[in-house]
Design a protein around this motif. Structure first.
Motif, PDB file in Angstrom:
ATOM      1  N   UNK A   1       0.841  -1.195   0.000  1.00 34.96           N
ATOM      2  CA  UNK A   1       0.000   0.000   0.000  1.00 34.96           C
ATOM      3  C   UNK A   1       0.880   1.250   0.000  1.00 34.96           C
ATOM      4  N   UNK A   2       0.549   2.182  -0.900  1.00 30.79           N
ATOM      5  CA  UNK A   2       1.273   3.448  -1.015  1.00 30.79           C
ATOM      6  C   UNK A   2       0.395   4.551  -0.427  1.00 30.79           C
ATOM      7  N   UNK A   3       0.906   5.373   0.486  1.00 31.21           N
ATOM      8  CA  UNK A   3       0.072   6.406   1.115  1.00 31.21           C
ATOM      9  C   UNK A   3      -0.332   7.500   0.134  1.00 31.21           C
TER      10      UNK A   3
ATOM     11  N   UNK B   1     -11.348   7.153   8.872  1.00 28.40           N
ATOM     12  CA  UNK B   1     -10.003   7.703   9.024  1.00 28.40           C
ATOM     13  C   UNK B   1      -9.882   8.750  10.137  1.00 28.40           C
ATOM     14  N   UNK B   2     -10.996   9.277  10.645  1.00 29.90           N
ATOM     15  CA  UNK B   2     -10.916  10.353  11.623  1.00 29.90           C
ATOM     16  C   UNK B   2     -10.411   9.859  12.973  1.00 29.90           C
ATOM     17  N   UNK B   3     -10.741   8.636  13.339  1.00 26.70           N
ATOM     18  CA  UNK B   3     -10.353   8.104  14.648  1.00 26.70           C
ATOM     19  C   UNK B   3      -9.092   7.249  14.578  1.00 26.70           C
ATOM     20  N   UNK B   4      -8.473   7.194  13.402  1.00 26.44           N
ATOM     21  CA  UNK B   4      -7.239   6.433  13.247  1.00 26.44           C
ATOM     22  C   UNK B   4      -6.368   7.160  12.223  1.00 26.44           C
ATOM     23  N   UNK B   5      -5.497   6.454  11.551  1.00 26.08           N
ATOM     24  CA  UNK B   5      -4.601   7.064  10.570  1.00 26.08           C
ATOM     25  C   UNK B   5      -4.831   6.466   9.190  1.00 26.08           C
ATOM     26  N   UNK B   6      -4.283   7.130   8.183  1.00 27.91           N
ATOM     27  CA  UNK B   6      -4.345   6.586   6.833  1.00 27.91           C
ATOM     28  C   UNK B   6      -3.589   5.268   6.731  1.00 27.91           C
ATOM     29  N   UNK B   7      -2.552   5.114   7.534  1.00 29.69           N
ATOM     30  CA  UNK B   7      -1.769   3.883   7.491  1.00 29.69           C
ATOM     31  C   UNK B   7      -2.578   2.713   8.058  1.00 29.69           C
ATOM     32  N   UNK B   8      -3.295   2.977   9.140  1.00 30.26           N
ATOM     33  CA  UNK B   8      -4.178   1.955   9.700  1.00 30.26           C
ATOM     34  C   UNK B   8      -5.278   1.613   8.698  1.00 30.26           C
TER      35      UNK B   8
ATOM     36  N   UNK C   1       3.436   1.193   3.504  1.00 30.63           N
ATOM     37  CA  UNK C   1       4.428   2.253   3.660  1.00 30.63           C
ATOM     38  C   UNK C   1       3.879   3.283   4.644  1.00 30.63           C
ATOM     39  N   UNK C   2       4.602   3.523   5.745  1.00 33.49           N
ATOM     40  CA  UNK C   2       4.133   4.413   6.805  1.00 33.49           C
ATOM     41  C   UNK C   2       5.283   5.293   7.304  1.00 33.49           C
TER      42      UNK C   2
END
Length: 353
Positions: free
Chosen positions: A131-133, A237-244, A313-314
């Motif tokens: 996965x690419x951010x 995505x608001x309660x976590x991250x894009x990576x999660x 990728x994070x």
């Protein structure tokens, strides 16, 4: 560099229905191919007229205050176009909001929310999913820079959506992208509903309390998700991250794979045709009849999740976050560690070893 990450795999399922699962993957591929030839798959792509830069704009772009020529993507050795590899097959998977999304006008219907590369080594039979951010800030074309999630939209503006995006991702990853698949989230929801839902196992509860107008939550343990629930789970995505979120997207893709492998095509051909029809309407791809054999071989690797090496990728590995003043304002962006693409390219080269 060590490219190992925690294992997010689903529990392995029985192989007894593997034969029909493989056949269904081939059927999906042939459905895509047939649709392209007979029904114009990809004809749903939005056509937007785009005028190239004027001569005067091109001349102006050659100079800055110091009188030096601005470097372009072609001048940057970091963005050198890789050569095609005979024994390797790399497929770009993109997820866009689509015109039917309720936030499409404000957030951008063609901006990429999901970007993954599925790689397959034909010699070793190894498979990876990376996965690419979406916030990775890169060169796009000429002297222009932007977040990587704008690439597909810019490609549409240039009437070459898949070709433009594949070439850019090839430059960034250092591996030649052979094919691309683009789906919008409405097709994602429909496909899962047509499959009768998917099952995922959560090690801990998941909660999104800000994004959907109510508290969306899933308990720890086994969860059966319909299309809408899976959509909320993958896009929260608001309660976590894009990576999660990228890890959750990979989890759902493998859950879809598990459900496909469980299908009995002969017992329920109507459901199979429904899925193929959904794909025909909602997925754009450049896969063709000559890719059918490769898809068959690739599908056999989906027999077990342990055959697929997954990586996200994070900021804990290959990128760092910052804010940058750009022509679009003060943007939150991700930049590659070392301010070059060598680490990302090394990942794509070594993950199949």
């Amino acid at each position: 560099m060590n490219f190992n990450q925690p294992n997010f795999n689903q529990p392995n399922h029985s192989n007894r229905k593997h034969y029909w699962g493989v056949m269904f993957f081939v059927l999906l591929a042939m459905g895509l191919i047939y649709s392209s030839a007979q029904f114009g798959l990809g004809s749903n792509e939005i056509e937007i007229t785009h005028d190239d830069e004027t001569v005067w704009q091109k001349v102006a772009n050659l100079f800055i205050i110091s009188g030096e020529k601005l470097p372009t993507i072609d001048d940057d050795i970091d963005y050198k176009m890789p050569k095609e590899e005979k024994n390797r097959w790399d497929i770009l998977i993109l997820g866009v909001r689509g015109e039917d999304d309720e936030d499409a006008e404000e957030a951008g219907a063609l901006l990429t929310d999901t970007m993954m590369v599925l790689s397959y080594d034909m010699a070793t039979k190894k498979t990876s999913l990376i996965s690419i951010p979406r916030d990775l800030y890169v060169r796009i074309y000429g002297t222009k820079k932007n977040k990587i999630n704008s690439a597909y939209e810019i490609g549409v503006l240039r009437n070459n959506a898949l070709g433009f995006t594949k070439k850019l991702i090839s430059r960034i990853t250092g591996v030649y992208i052979d094919n691309a698949i683009v789906l919008d989230f409405s097709s994602f929801k429909t496909l899962i509903d047509d499959l009768g839902g998917v099952d995922i196992e959560l090690e801990r509860p998941f909660t999104e309390s800000q994004q959907w107008g109510y508290e969306f939550s899933l308990p720890a343990g086994l969860n059966h998700l319909d299309g809408q629930t899976a959509l909320y789970y993958t896009r929260s995505r608001f309660s976590s991250t894009d990576f999660d979120r990228a890890q959750r997207q990979q989890k759902i893709i493998l859950a879809i794979k598990d459900k496909v492998l469980e299908l009995d095509l002969l017992a329920d051909p109507i459901k199979s045709l429904s899925i193929l029809n959904s794909i025909r309407k909602n997925i754009e791809t450049d896969l063709n009849i000559f890719d059918a054999n490769g898809l068959y071989e690739l599908s056999k690797q989906f027999d077990s999740d342990s055959n697929i090496k997954r990586y996200v990728i994070t900021t804990e590995n290959l990128v760092y976050d910052t804010h940058m003043q750009t022509e679009y304002g003060n943007l939150y962006v991700l930049l590659p560690v070392g301010d070059n693409l060598q680490g990302i390219k090394q990942l794509f080269q070594e993950i199949l070893k």
